[in-house]
Scaffold this active site. Structure first.
Site, short mmCIF file in Angstrom:
data_model
loop_
_atom_site.label_atom_id
_atom_site.label_comp_id
_atom_site.label_asym_id
_atom_site.label_seq_id
_atom_site.Cartn_x
_atom_site.Cartn_y
_atom_site.Cartn_z
N ARG A 31 2.85 -0.74 -6.84
CA ARG A 31 4.24 -0.89 -7.28
C ARG A 31 4.53 0.30 -8.17
NH1 ARG A 31 9.28 -2.22 -6.52
NH2 ARG A 31 10.25 -3.52 -8.11
N ASP A 59 5.36 0.22 -11.97
CA ASP A 59 4.29 -0.23 -12.87
C ASP A 59 3.19 0.80 -13.07
OD1 ASP A 59 5.51 -2.71 -13.05
OD2 ASP A 59 4.08 -3.73 -11.75
N ARG A 84 2.93 4.30 -11.18
CA ARG A 84 3.05 5.66 -10.63
C ARG A 84 2.70 6.76 -11.63
NH1 ARG A 84 5.58 7.10 -6.15
NH2 ARG A 84 6.93 5.26 -6.18
N GLU A 105 3.43 -4.38 3.06
CA GLU A 105 2.25 -3.52 3.17
C GLU A 105 0.99 -4.37 3.14
OE1 GLU A 105 3.65 0.57 0.87
OE2 GLU A 105 2.09 -0.66 -0.02
#
Length: 163
Positions: A26, A29, A31, A92
């Site tokens: 996500r 949260d 990256r 995913e």
């Protein structure tokens, strides 16, 4: 790194070559913190990684993303506080678990700032996300709950106290 360079050059196609690792995360949260440090270390070790930075977001996961998941030896799933609030992340995860069950793809969960039991039993932010999704996506919620539970039951890395 050839795979990353190829993946960055086109947002609609994934090369036929296989990746060592596909990372599901996500973005909001992880990256610019955990993921960026992880990517730096993987690159340093010359590990070919696919991260979906350039793919277009939409209602369905793209064929390029499906090919990247299918073409990876390992899927690394970074479960964070808001992972389950993303329909894209959940889709995913469905594909990742399908590849694990059909092709014995290695799936490694990383529990980043979340307790694995919250995912396994859909508590905390995972309960909130599932309840919210039930109203919109009632046909998919049971599948999402199932893959969350399967993923949380896998041996992985518990970084629930790491932030």
């Amino acid at each position: 790194m050839a795979a990353s360079a190829s993946a960055s050059s086109s947002s609609s196609q994934v090369p036929c070559e296989k990746y060592d690792v596909f990372i599901s995360f996500r973005g909001s949260d992880t990256r610019y913190g955990f993921l960026s440090h992880l990517m730096k270390e993987l690159r340093r070790k010359n590990i070919d990684v696919f991260v979906d930075y350039r793919l277009e977001r939409g209602d369905e996961i793209s064929s390029a993303l499906v090919k990247a998941i299918e073409g990876s030896m390992i899927a690394l799933v970074i479960f964070s506080k808001d992972y389950a609030s993303s329909k894209w992340c959940l889709e995913e995860l469905v594909k990742i678990i399908e590849c694990k069950e059909a092709n014995q793809q290695i799936v490694i969960p990383v529990f980043y700032g979340v307790d694995p039991s919250d995912i396994r039993h859909q508590k905390g932010t995972y309960a909130k996300a599932a309840l919210h999704d039930e109203e919109k996506f009632n046909d998919k919620v049971e599948i999402w709950r199932s893959v969350l539970k399967k993923s949380a039951n896998l041996t992985g890395y518990d970084l629930s106290n790491f932030q």
